[in-house]
Design a protein around this motif. Structure first.
Motif, PDB file in Angstrom:
ATOM      1  N   ILE A 166     125.488  83.419  13.924  1.00 36.36           N
ATOM      2  CA  ILE A 166     126.203  82.998  15.128  1.00 36.36           C
ATOM      3  C   ILE A 166     125.555  81.736  15.678  1.00 36.36           C
ATOM      4  CG2 ILE A 166     127.010  83.684  17.414  1.00 36.36           C
ATOM      5  CD1 ILE A 166     126.516  86.626  16.508  1.00 36.36           C
ATOM      6  N   ASP A 167     126.203  80.608  15.488  1.00 39.35           N
ATOM      7  CA  ASP A 167     125.766  79.304  15.999  1.00 39.35           C
ATOM      8  C   ASP A 167     124.306  79.012  15.664  1.00 39.35           C
ATOM      9  OD1 ASP A 167     127.250  77.209  17.107  1.00 39.35           O
ATOM     10  OD2 ASP A 167     126.204  77.361  19.020  1.00 39.35           O
ATOM     11  N   GLY A 168     123.960  79.233  14.416  1.00 37.06           N
ATOM     12  CA  GLY A 168     122.611  78.939  13.950  1.00 37.06           C
ATOM     13  C   GLY A 168     122.505  79.262  12.471  1.00 37.06           C
ATOM     14  N   GLY A 169     121.323  79.013  11.920  1.00 36.80           N
ATOM     15  CA  GLY A 169     121.063  79.336  10.524  1.00 36.80           C
ATOM     16  C   GLY A 169     121.089  78.140   9.602  1.00 36.80           C
ATOM     17  N   LEU A 170     121.749  77.047   9.989  1.00 31.79           N
ATOM     18  CA  LEU A 170     121.789  75.839   9.174  1.00 31.79           C
ATOM     19  C   LEU A 170     120.662  74.892   9.601  1.00 31.79           C
ATOM     20  CD1 LEU A 170     125.626  75.083   9.019  1.00 31.79           C
ATOM     21  CD2 LEU A 170     124.252  76.618   7.599  1.00 31.79           C
ATOM     22  N   PRO A 171     120.120  74.113   8.676  1.00 30.82           N
ATOM     23  CA  PRO A 171     118.970  73.248   9.009  1.00 30.82           C
ATOM     24  C   PRO A 171     119.327  72.208  10.054  1.00 30.82           C
ATOM     25  CG  PRO A 171     119.857  72.705   6.842  1.00 30.82           C
ATOM     26  CD  PRO A 171     120.533  73.968   7.260  1.00 30.82           C
ATOM     27  N   LEU A 172     118.516  72.130  11.098  1.00 33.37           N
ATOM     28  CA  LEU A 172     118.747  71.175  12.171  1.00 33.37           C
ATOM     29  C   LEU A 172     118.110  69.830  11.834  1.00 33.37           C
ATOM     30  CD1 LEU A 172     117.926  73.518  15.184  1.00 33.37           C
ATOM     31  CD2 LEU A 172     120.189  72.879  14.341  1.00 33.37           C
ATOM     32  N   PRO A 173     118.795  68.722  12.068  1.00 32.17           N
ATOM     33  CA  PRO A 173     118.191  67.403  11.818  1.00 32.17           C
ATOM     34  C   PRO A 173     116.939  67.218  12.663  1.00 32.17           C
ATOM     35  CG  PRO A 173     120.561  67.222  12.228  1.00 32.17           C
ATOM     36  CD  PRO A 173     120.175  68.627  12.589  1.00 32.17           C
ATOM     37  N   PHE A 174     115.884  66.683  12.054  1.00 29.67           N
ATOM     38  CA  PHE A 174     114.628  66.452  12.767  1.00 29.67           C
ATOM     39  C   PHE A 174     114.062  65.111  12.329  1.00 29.67           C
ATOM     40  CE2 PHE A 174     109.951  67.049  13.148  1.00 29.67           C
ATOM     41  CZ  PHE A 174     109.896  67.157  14.540  1.00 29.67           C
ATOM     42  N   PRO A 175     113.889  64.162  13.244  1.00 27.97           N
ATOM     43  CA  PRO A 175     113.416  62.822  12.879  1.00 27.97           C
ATOM     44  C   PRO A 175     112.023  62.865  12.254  1.00 27.97           C
ATOM     45  CG  PRO A 175     114.278  62.876  15.126  1.00 27.97           C
ATOM     46  CD  PRO A 175     114.165  64.295  14.676  1.00 27.97           C
ATOM     47  N   GLU A 176     111.849  62.187  11.160  1.00 29.41           N
ATOM     48  CA  GLU A 176     110.554  62.152  10.476  1.00 29.41           C
ATOM     49  C   GLU A 176     109.501  61.562  11.399  1.00 29.41           C
ATOM     50  OE1 GLU A 176     108.552  60.388   6.351  1.00 29.41           O
ATOM     51  OE2 GLU A 176     110.702  60.196   6.730  1.00 29.41           O
ATOM     52  N   GLY A 177     108.370  62.247  11.497  1.00 26.76           N
ATOM     53  CA  GLY A 177     107.267  61.768  12.311  1.00 26.76           C
ATOM     54  C   GLY A 177     107.371  62.113  13.784  1.00 26.76           C
ATOM     55  N   ALA A 178     108.445  62.772  14.206  1.00 24.96           N
ATOM     56  CA  ALA A 178     108.613  63.115  15.617  1.00 24.96           C
ATOM     57  C   ALA A 178     107.685  64.260  16.009  1.00 24.96           C
ATOM     58  CB  ALA A 178     110.063  63.500  15.893  1.00 24.96           C
ATOM     59  N   ASP A 179     107.368  64.341  17.277  1.00 21.50           N
ATOM     60  CA  ASP A 179     106.536  65.413  17.818  1.00 21.50           C
ATOM     61  C   ASP A 179     107.429  66.611  18.127  1.00 21.50           C
ATOM     62  OD1 ASP A 179     104.889  67.126  19.188  1.00 21.50           O
ATOM     63  OD2 ASP A 179     104.468  65.760  20.843  1.00 21.50           O
ATOM     64  N   PRO A 180     107.231  67.741  17.445  1.00 22.34           N
ATOM     65  CA  PRO A 180     108.113  68.897  17.679  1.00 22.34           C
ATOM     66  C   PRO A 180     108.143  69.345  19.132  1.00 22.34           C
ATOM     67  CG  PRO A 180     106.789  69.238  15.709  1.00 22.34           C
ATOM     68  CD  PRO A 180     106.248  68.013  16.381  1.00 22.34           C
ATOM     69  N   ASP A 181     106.988  69.324  19.814  1.00 24.13           N
ATOM     70  CA  ASP A 181     106.973  69.766  21.203  1.00 24.13           C
ATOM     71  C   ASP A 181     107.765  68.820  22.100  1.00 24.13           C
ATOM     72  OD1 ASP A 181     105.317  72.259  21.542  1.00 24.13           O
ATOM     73  OD2 ASP A 181     103.909  71.047  20.402  1.00 24.13           O
ATOM     74  N   ALA A 182     107.701  67.527  21.808  1.00 22.04           N
ATOM     75  CA  ALA A 182     108.491  66.581  22.593  1.00 22.04           C
ATOM     76  C   ALA A 182     109.979  66.805  22.377  1.00 22.04           C
ATOM     77  CB  ALA A 182     108.104  65.143  22.219  1.00 22.04           C
ATOM     78  N   VAL A 183     110.367  67.103  21.145  1.00 19.06           N
ATOM     79  CA  VAL A 183     111.775  67.373  20.857  1.00 19.06           C
ATOM     80  C   VAL A 183     112.211  68.659  21.549  1.00 19.06           C
ATOM     81  CG1 VAL A 183     113.450  67.873  19.039  1.00 19.06           C
ATOM     82  CG2 VAL A 183     111.727  66.098  18.691  1.00 19.06           C
ATOM     83  N   LEU A 184     111.352  69.677  21.539  1.00 20.21           N
ATOM     84  CA  LEU A 184     111.672  70.924  22.233  1.00 20.21           C
ATOM     85  C   LEU A 184     111.872  70.684  23.726  1.00 20.21           C
ATOM     86  CD1 LEU A 184     109.237  73.496  20.570  1.00 20.21           C
ATOM     87  CD2 LEU A 184     111.725  73.469  20.405  1.00 20.21           C
ATOM     88  N   ASP A 185     110.977  69.893  24.323  1.00 21.60           N
ATOM     89  CA  ASP A 185     111.106  69.615  25.748  1.00 21.60           C
ATOM     90  C   ASP A 185     112.391  68.850  26.049  1.00 21.60           C
ATOM     91  OD1 ASP A 185     108.761  70.909  26.491  1.00 21.60           O
ATOM     92  OD2 ASP A 185     107.534  69.118  26.194  1.00 21.60           O
ATOM     93  N   ALA A 186     112.790  67.975  25.136  1.00 25.76           N
ATOM     94  CA  ALA A 186     114.002  67.182  25.353  1.00 25.76           C
ATOM     95  C   ALA A 186     115.269  68.022  25.220  1.00 25.76           C
ATOM     96  CB  ALA A 186     114.034  66.008  24.376  1.00 25.76           C
ATOM     97  N   THR A 187     115.233  69.021  24.340  1.00 25.82           N
ATOM     98  CA  THR A 187     116.444  69.809  24.075  1.00 25.82           C
ATOM     99  C   THR A 187     116.489  71.116  24.850  1.00 25.82           C
ATOM    100  OG1 THR A 187     115.363  70.760  22.126  1.00 25.82           O
ATOM    101  CG2 THR A 187     116.772  68.834  21.779  1.00 25.82           C
ATOM    102  N   LEU A 188     115.316  71.743  25.045  1.00 21.18           N
ATOM    103  CA  LEU A 188     115.258  73.046  25.716  1.00 21.18           C
ATOM    104  C   LEU A 188     114.478  72.977  27.020  1.00 21.18           C
ATOM    105  CD1 LEU A 188     114.498  75.402  22.674  1.00 21.18           C
ATOM    106  CD2 LEU A 188     116.695  75.070  23.817  1.00 21.18           C
ATOM    107  N   GLY A 189     114.362  71.791  27.589  1.00 18.55           N
ATOM    108  CA  GLY A 189     113.511  71.582  28.761  1.00 18.55           C
ATOM    109  C   GLY A 189     113.682  72.615  29.858  1.00 18.55           C
ATOM    110  N   PRO A 190     114.889  72.785  30.426  1.00 19.64           N
ATOM    111  CA  PRO A 190     115.046  73.768  31.508  1.00 19.64           C
ATOM    112  C   PRO A 190     114.739  75.199  31.079  1.00 19.64           C
ATOM    113  CG  PRO A 190     116.899  72.243  31.454  1.00 19.64           C
ATOM    114  CD  PRO A 190     116.101  71.993  30.200  1.00 19.64           C
ATOM    115  N   ALA A 191     115.097  75.544  29.853  1.00 20.69           N
ATOM    116  CA  ALA A 191     114.851  76.904  29.369  1.00 20.69           C
ATOM    117  C   ALA A 191     113.360  77.176  29.238  1.00 20.69           C
ATOM    118  CB  ALA A 191     115.547  77.115  28.032  1.00 20.69           C
ATOM    119  N   ILE A 192     112.591  76.172  28.791  1.00 20.17           N
ATOM    120  CA  ILE A 192     111.144  76.346  28.669  1.00 20.17           C
ATOM    121  C   ILE A 192     110.475  76.282  30.031  1.00 20.17           C
ATOM    122  CG2 ILE A 192     109.040  75.310  27.741  1.00 20.17           C
ATOM    123  CD1 ILE A 192     110.593  74.510  25.270  1.00 20.17           C
TER     124      ILE A 192
END
Length: 286
Positions: free
Chosen positions: A123-149
């Motif tokens: 259900i709305d998941g399971g496929l590989p999500l695009p992730f920029p090479e060399g990006a900081d995973p925590d920064a990406v998480l904060d940008a996408t899930l900021g309010p939830a975190i």
């Protein structure tokens, strides 16, 4: 079928809370999203036929399993989901489902232990999500899930304040229902005046990093599937705007390995906790 019985599942390091919806002989096991809990499936469970039981696992660091220690991560959650299938599957066929992060957990479980499961519903998941090479995973998480975190570190004076926080969310507030409110209230813990979410930030961040950095592994898992699999995806995303979490080109890329279906007029959350929950139940219990 929307009032669950709370059960405990012994696992390495402690126990997990499992919510059982229904008491029929046919069994389904569910995994939830990254900051969610098993209560997120209550709407879909209500639409299942009476001959079903749905066992929704509170993954480590969430819901009633907030105190269950790590390790966290997709592999560990998949092992825990398999333990639930073994415990309550009764040696029969078990339907497996997961939403958002839970879809990746369910995918990994189906690949690791295909003999446990009769079918897989992503259900709305399971496929590989695009992730920029060399990006900081925590920064990406904060940008996408900021309010939830951010809410995981906040405290609330009472349940009403926590409900108000969720009602202000653009992907939830306009679609408010008893199912969403029950999900929100289940997530609270702590003393009066200092209530907080049951989801642990360290668990969310570790799991989130893996979701972003294991995209090659998830792509490999989809190709390796031997369990019949179906993907439901939403046209709108985390903030009720298009595109969805799984854009159409990504879905088409993997359509030869599983059947795919867009669920109209829903977002990443309401595909499971809105009117679309009936579609989910139909595909899981059909």
């Amino acid at each position: 079928m929307n009032k669950p019985v709370e059960l405990d599942l012994p696992v390495d390091g402690g126990t997990l809370r499992v919510l059982r919806f229904g008491d029929g002989p046919r069994v389904a096991v569910a995994a939830h999203g990254i900051t969610a809990s098993g209560m997120s499936v209550s709407g879909g469970a209500r639409h299942l036929p009476d001959d079903w039981s749905l066992f929704a696992v509170d993954l480590r660091g969430r819901g009633g399993s907030t105190g269950t220690p790590g390790p966290y991560g997709i592999e560990q959650h998949a092992a825990d989901i398999c333990a639930a299938a073994e415990r309550w599957g009764g040696g029969g066929e078990v339907a497996l489902t997961g939403q958002s992060m839970g879809a990746y957990v369910a995918l990994r479980a189906a690949v690791r232990r295909p003999g446990l499961f009769s079918r897989l519903l992503l259900i709305d998941g399971g496929l590989p999500l695009p992730f920029p090479e060399g990006a900081d995973p925590d920064a990406v998480l904060d940008a996408t899930l900021g309010p939830a975190i951010a809410r995981l570190a906040m405290t609330y004076p009472d349940e009403a304040a926590y409900v108000d926080f969720f009602q202000a969310h653009p992907a939830l507030g306009p679609y408010w229902s008893e199912d969403i409110e029950a999900y929100v209230r289940y997530d609270l813990m702590g003393p009066a005046g200092e209530l907080r979410s049951r989801a642990r930030e360290e668990a969310v961040r570790q799991d989130g990093r893996e979701l972003l950095t294991q995209n090659a592994e998830f792509a490999k898992n989809v190709v390796e599937l031997t369990v019949p699999a179906h993907l439901l995806y939403a046209p709108r995303g985390l903030f009720d705007a298009a595109p969805g979490m799984l854009p159409e080109p990504l879905v088409r890329q993997f359509a030869e390995h599983l059947t795919v279906e867009e669920v109209p007029d829903c977002n990443h959350y309401t595909i499971l906790m809105g009117e679309a929950a009936g579609v989910v139940a139909g595909r899981l219990g059909g």
